[in-house]
Design a protein around this motif. Structure first.
Motif: not given
Length: 324
Positions: A138-140, A239-252
């Motif tokens: 139910k959660t990451l 994802v950061i809130e869910a417990g993986i600090p520093g994770y970031e990804a986007t599509i541009w």
């Protein structure tokens, strides 16, 4: 005297047609323009290309015709654009797939910054990590625990090697220290169908594309990949809130043209695209979909692209082995 006259005439003939260049841009476009989308129909690049193309057609009075040329994680369509005449009548709607491929696909027959000219960025979107409803998470953090209890048994879909979804998945695997199998599909639509149908357990997809499926409970959203929560999926933590600090990804997304396309044409297209992404109706539409407009000069976009190539090159080198 005759020799001097002949030399003077030769110099005039050899001189570049500087005075003709402004007229070239002024008359552009005088016939339909082709926009190659190296990704499948219905994905963010395809939808955005058609939105932008329709408005450019209104502005310039010529059709901007979208052609989907998929395959090899965007390499085939990109290569087709590279081979096209540099006259402004073939454009490429591209994404961070192309910048990642500079490190991931050494066998490609082109170099992005050598063989294509930056026009303008268009927009960017956060991604969302979703699972099929049958997955017992139910959660990451529950998904991470499940994956660690079954190393190599779970899988995730993407629209192909080097796509933002693939790279986001590999980055997630590395930062969460889990072993899940990458299953590349031919395009985003097929990958989306794979997770909705339960053939794969997880997928990382663009928020605008996957949000309707989340709303219909066809998939479960575990987290979004931006720095802040998505306005479209506000109940999903980052994802950061869910417990993986520093994770970031986007599509541009952005537009390029074959190298050698006259700069006045590049500048004219840049001005037109920058005007489109600032239109209140477009800003409102994209905000509702979870996309954020981007605006740069061709030179600014060039710098952005080169920086993104370096960024994904560093990510690839951090993998213990090449992405599978």
């Amino acid at each position: 005297m005759r020799l001097r006259t002949a030399l003077a005439l030769a110099a005039i003939v050899a001189a570049p047609p500087v005075l003709a260049t402004p007229g070239l841009a002024q008359d552009y476009p005088s016939r339909p323009v082709k926009v190659i989308v190296p990704f499948g129909a219905g994905g963010p690049a395809d939808v955005t290309a058609r939105q932008i193309g329709n408005i450019l057609q209104e502005s310039f009075g010529q059709p901007f015709v979208v052609e989907n040329r998929t395959g090899a994680g965007g390499v085939i369509g990109t290569q087709d654009a590279v081979k096209s005449p540099p006259d402004g009548y073939t454009l490429l709607m591209m994404s961070n797939t192309q910048t990642a491929n500079e490190s991931l696909v050494p066998q490609r027959k082109y170099e992005l910054m050598r063989d294509l000219a930056p026009i303008a960025p268009v927009n960017y979107s956060d991604l969302v990590i979703v699972v099929h409803p049958s997955v017992q998470a139910k959660t990451l953090q529950e998904f991470i625990a499940l994956a660690k209890s079954q190393p190599g048994k779970l899988n995730y879909a993407s629209s192909g090697q080097g796509t933002p979804y693939h790279m986001a998945g590999e980055l997630f695997k590395a930062m969460a220290s889990i072993d899940v199998l990458h299953v590349p599909y031919r395009n985003s639509g097929e990958a989306r169908s794979g997770v909705i149908g339960g053939q794969v357990q997880m997928m990382i997809d663009a928020v605008p594309a996957m949000a309707p499926n989340v709303a219909e409970n066809q998939v479960r959203a575990l987290a979004t990949t931006g720095k802040t929560r998505s306005t479209v999926l506000p109940n999903a933590p980052t994802v950061i809130e869910a417990g993986i600090p520093g994770y970031e990804a986007t599509i541009w997304l952005g537009l390029m043209a074959p190298a050698g396309t006259p700069k006045p044409i590049i500048d004219k297209l840049n001005a037109a695209v920058n005007a489109i992404v600032k239109r209140p109706d477009i800003v409102k539409l994209w905000t509702q979909q979870g996309a954020v407009p981007m605006s740069m000069t061709p030179e600014g976009f060039d710098k952005f692209l080169r920086g993104d190539i370096v960024k994904w090159g560093e990510v690839v080198r951090k993998f213990d082995r090449p992405p599978q």
